[in-house]
Structures are given as structure tokens and as C-alpha cells.
Design a protein around this motif. Structure first.
Motif, PDB file in Angstrom:
ATOM      1  N   GLY A  19      11.551  -1.324 -21.929  1.00  0.00           N
ATOM      2  CA  GLY A  19      10.200  -1.429 -21.386  1.00  0.00           C
ATOM      3  C   GLY A  19       9.333  -2.329 -22.246  1.00  0.00           C
ATOM      4  N   ARG A  20       8.138  -2.592 -21.783  1.00  0.00           N
ATOM      5  CA  ARG A  20       7.254  -3.525 -22.472  1.00  0.00           C
ATOM      6  C   ARG A  20       6.143  -2.836 -23.256  1.00  0.00           C
ATOM      7  N   SER A  21       5.880  -1.589 -22.973  1.00  0.00           N
ATOM      8  CA  SER A  21       4.797  -0.917 -23.682  1.00  0.00           C
ATOM      9  C   SER A  21       5.285   0.425 -24.215  1.00  0.00           C
ATOM     10  N   PRO A  22       4.670   0.896 -25.291  1.00  0.00           N
ATOM     11  CA  PRO A  22       5.112   2.168 -25.867  1.00  0.00           C
ATOM     12  C   PRO A  22       4.736   3.349 -24.981  1.00  0.00           C
ATOM     13  N   LEU A  23       5.371   4.464 -25.236  1.00  0.00           N
ATOM     14  CA  LEU A  23       5.072   5.679 -24.491  1.00  0.00           C
ATOM     15  C   LEU A  23       3.682   6.188 -24.860  1.00  0.00           C
ATOM     16  N   HIS A  24       3.018   6.808 -23.888  1.00  0.00           N
ATOM     17  CA  HIS A  24       1.705   7.402 -24.121  1.00  0.00           C
ATOM     18  C   HIS A  24       1.824   8.908 -23.974  1.00  0.00           C
ATOM     19  N   ILE A  25       1.274   9.633 -24.933  1.00  0.00           N
ATOM     20  CA  ILE A  25       1.265  11.095 -24.852  1.00  0.00           C
ATOM     21  C   ILE A  25       0.143  11.486 -23.902  1.00  0.00           C
ATOM     22  N   THR A  26       0.498  12.203 -22.835  1.00  0.00           N
ATOM     23  CA  THR A  26      -0.512  12.603 -21.852  1.00  0.00           C
ATOM     24  C   THR A  26      -0.919  14.058 -22.005  1.00  0.00           C
ATOM     25  N   ASP A  27      -0.057  14.871 -22.604  1.00  0.00           N
ATOM     26  CA  ASP A  27      -0.379  16.283 -22.777  1.00  0.00           C
ATOM     27  C   ASP A  27       0.513  16.864 -23.863  1.00  0.00           C
ATOM     28  N   VAL A  28       0.043  17.919 -24.493  1.00  0.00           N
ATOM     29  CA  VAL A  28       0.807  18.621 -25.522  1.00  0.00           C
ATOM     30  C   VAL A  28       0.761  20.101 -25.202  1.00  0.00           C
ATOM     31  N   SER A  29       1.915  20.735 -25.286  1.00  0.00           N
ATOM     32  CA  SER A  29       1.940  22.196 -25.170  1.00  0.00           C
ATOM     33  C   SER A  29       2.752  22.734 -26.345  1.00  0.00           C
ATOM     34  N   TRP A  30       2.452  23.943 -26.743  1.00  0.00           N
ATOM     35  CA  TRP A  30       3.148  24.522 -27.882  1.00  0.00           C
ATOM     36  C   TRP A  30       3.212  26.036 -27.719  1.00  0.00           C
ATOM     37  N   ARG A  31       4.138  26.605 -28.448  1.00  0.00           N
ATOM     38  CA  ARG A  31       4.204  28.063 -28.503  1.00  0.00           C
ATOM     39  C   ARG A  31       4.743  28.453 -29.871  1.00  0.00           C
ATOM     40  N   LEU A  32       4.367  29.635 -30.272  1.00  0.00           N
ATOM     41  CA  LEU A  32       4.798  30.168 -31.562  1.00  0.00           C
ATOM     42  C   LEU A  32       5.976  31.095 -31.332  1.00  0.00           C
ATOM     43  N   ASP A  33       7.083  30.821 -31.996  1.00  0.00           N
ATOM     44  CA  ASP A  33       8.247  31.710 -31.975  1.00  0.00           C
ATOM     45  C   ASP A  33       8.348  32.380 -33.336  1.00  0.00           C
ATOM     46  N   TYR A  34       8.800  33.609 -33.304  1.00  0.00           N
ATOM     47  CA  TYR A  34       8.942  34.344 -34.546  1.00  0.00           C
ATOM     48  C   TYR A  34      10.353  34.912 -34.586  1.00  0.00           C
ATOM     49  N   GLN A  35      11.175  34.399 -35.489  1.00  0.00           N
ATOM     50  CA  GLN A  35      12.556  34.833 -35.608  1.00  0.00           C
ATOM     51  C   GLN A  35      12.604  36.047 -36.536  1.00  0.00           C
ATOM     52  N   ILE A  36      13.122  37.147 -35.996  1.00  0.00           N
ATOM     53  CA  ILE A  36      13.185  38.370 -36.786  1.00  0.00           C
ATOM     54  C   ILE A  36      14.536  38.515 -37.466  1.00  0.00           C
ATOM     55  N   LYS A  37      15.607  38.196 -36.737  1.00  0.00           N
ATOM     56  CA  LYS A  37      16.948  38.302 -37.304  1.00  0.00           C
ATOM     57  C   LYS A  37      17.737  37.052 -36.961  1.00  0.00           C
ATOM     58  N   SER A  38      18.698  36.750 -37.806  1.00  0.00           N
ATOM     59  CA  SER A  38      19.597  35.637 -37.525  1.00  0.00           C
ATOM     60  C   SER A  38      20.847  36.184 -36.843  1.00  0.00           C
ATOM     61  N   ASN A  39      21.745  35.283 -36.451  1.00  0.00           N
ATOM     62  CA  ASN A  39      22.961  35.743 -35.782  1.00  0.00           C
ATOM     63  C   ASN A  39      23.920  36.455 -36.739  1.00  0.00           C
ATOM     64  N   GLN A  40      23.628  36.426 -38.048  1.00  0.00           N
ATOM     65  CA  GLN A  40      24.415  37.188 -39.015  1.00  0.00           C
ATOM     66  C   GLN A  40      23.758  38.537 -39.308  1.00  0.00           C
ATOM     67  N   LEU A  41      22.758  38.916 -38.523  1.00  0.00           N
ATOM     68  CA  LEU A  41      22.036  40.183 -38.629  1.00  0.00           C
ATOM     69  C   LEU A  41      21.218  40.317 -39.913  1.00  0.00           C
ATOM     70  N   HIS A  42      20.875  39.185 -40.509  1.00  0.00           N
ATOM     71  CA  HIS A  42      19.990  39.219 -41.667  1.00  0.00           C
ATOM     72  C   HIS A  42      18.554  39.108 -41.163  1.00  0.00           C
ATOM     73  N   LYS A  43      17.667  39.858 -41.757  1.00  0.00           N
ATOM     74  CA  LYS A  43      16.263  39.758 -41.395  1.00  0.00           C
ATOM     75  C   LYS A  43      15.691  38.478 -42.004  1.00  0.00           C
ATOM     76  N   THR A  44      15.020  37.689 -41.180  1.00  0.00           N
ATOM     77  CA  THR A  44      14.520  36.415 -41.675  1.00  0.00           C
ATOM     78  C   THR A  44      13.003  36.301 -41.606  1.00  0.00           C
ATOM     79  N   TYR A  45      12.369  36.800 -40.573  1.00  0.00           N
ATOM     80  CA  TYR A  45      10.922  36.740 -40.395  1.00  0.00           C
ATOM     81  C   TYR A  45      10.379  35.319 -40.596  1.00  0.00           C
ATOM     82  N   GLN A  46      10.870  34.381 -39.795  1.00  0.00           N
ATOM     83  CA  GLN A  46      10.435  32.997 -39.915  1.00  0.00           C
ATOM     84  C   GLN A  46       9.691  32.557 -38.658  1.00  0.00           C
TER      85      GLN A  46
END
Length: 151
Positions: free
Chosen positions: A75-102
Motif C-alpha cells: 500500500g501507499r499509506s500507513p495504517l491508521h488506528i481508528t479505535d482501541v479496546s482493552w480488557r484486564l485479565d488476571y491469571q490466578i493459576k498456570s497450567n502447572q497449577l502454580h498460583k501466579t496472580y499476574q
């Protein structure tokens, strides 16, 4: 290129500059849809010998269609950001069953290109520190742009 045994005696910095110059020449020729005579004239002005010019033009002609397709997809022109969405995820445990709280943020940027309309969204995950760093850099960029427009 740096691993090529024929080029081992050339300074790597000079080699990188030559590679960048050749790439720019090829990209500009493709962008301008230059014909072989225009490319030859330009390379003659750069003091290249006739044999190298012919070799360059032959290789360019072989790859011209693929280059034009590739450049067309960018293309000839760069991409333009038209909107931003976000969400907060909170990881409590990993797949090894360790508590991570990240906590992590999942950010999605809706982008579009003026040449061809919409594009797939850009999504990424980051920590709070990375998100703060991104916001800081965006604020710096906005201030720089503001200063540049006031001049």
C-alpha cells in the motif's frame, strides 16, 4: 550476505550500506515502474560499469512482476488506528497449577488503510508496566507532532 565467502574481505559496514542502497534502488524502480533504459541511465550516472548494469537489469527484469505484486500489497499509506479496546485479565493459576496472580492487559487496535479500507485488527497482550510505557511513548509522539505543526 555477511556470511558469503566472496565478500569476507569487505568491511561489514560498507557491505550493509551497499545492500541498503541496492535495495532502495530496486524499490524505487519498482515503485516508479521504471523501464530498463531509465534504470540503466541511473546506474550509469552512478558510475557502474556496463557489465554490472546489464546483470542488474537482467535480474531486475526477471523479478519485476513479483516486486510489483509485493509493493502493491504493502500500500501507499500507513495504517491508521481508528479505535482501541482493552480488557484486564488476571491469571490466578498456570497450567502447572502454580498460583501466579499476574494481571495483564489485552489490547486490540482497530486499524484501516486509506488505500484499501479495513485491515485485520492488531491485538497484543502486555503487563501494566509495558502498557504505561506505551502510553508514555504515545504522549511523547503526540507532543513531538504538536511541536512540529507549530513551526
Amino acid at each position: 550476505i555477511l556470511d558469503d565467502p566472496d565478500l569476507k574481505d569487505i568491511d561489514p559496514t560498507v557491505l550493509k550500506h551497499c545492500h541498503a542502497a541496492a535495495a532502495m534502488c530496486i524499490l524505487e524502480a519498482g515503485k516508479q515502474k521504471a523501464d530498463i533504459s531509465a534504470i540503466s541511465t541511473c546506474l550509469e550516472d552512478c558510475k557502474l560499469d556496463k557489465e554490472r548494469i546489464e546483470q542488474f537489469c537482467t535480474e531486475y527484469q526477471k523479478n519485476k512482476d513479483a516486486l510489483e505484486i509485493l509493493l502493491g500489497s504493502i500500500g501507499r499509506s500507513p495504517l491508521h488506528i481508528t479505535d482501541v479496546s482493552w480488557r484486564l485479565d488476571y491469571q490466578i493459576k498456570s497450567n502447572q497449577l502454580h498460583k501466579t496472580y499476574q494481571p495483564s492487559y489485552l489490547v486490540t487496535l482497530n486499524v484501516e488503510n486509506s488505500d484499501s479500507g479495513s485491515h485485520p485488527d492488531v491485538s497484543f497482550s502486555c503487563t501494566m508496566e509495558q502498557l504505561q510505557d506505551l502510553v508514555g511513548k504515545l504522549k511523547d509522539a503526540a507532543k513531538s507532532l504538536e511541536r512540529a505543526t507549530q513551526m
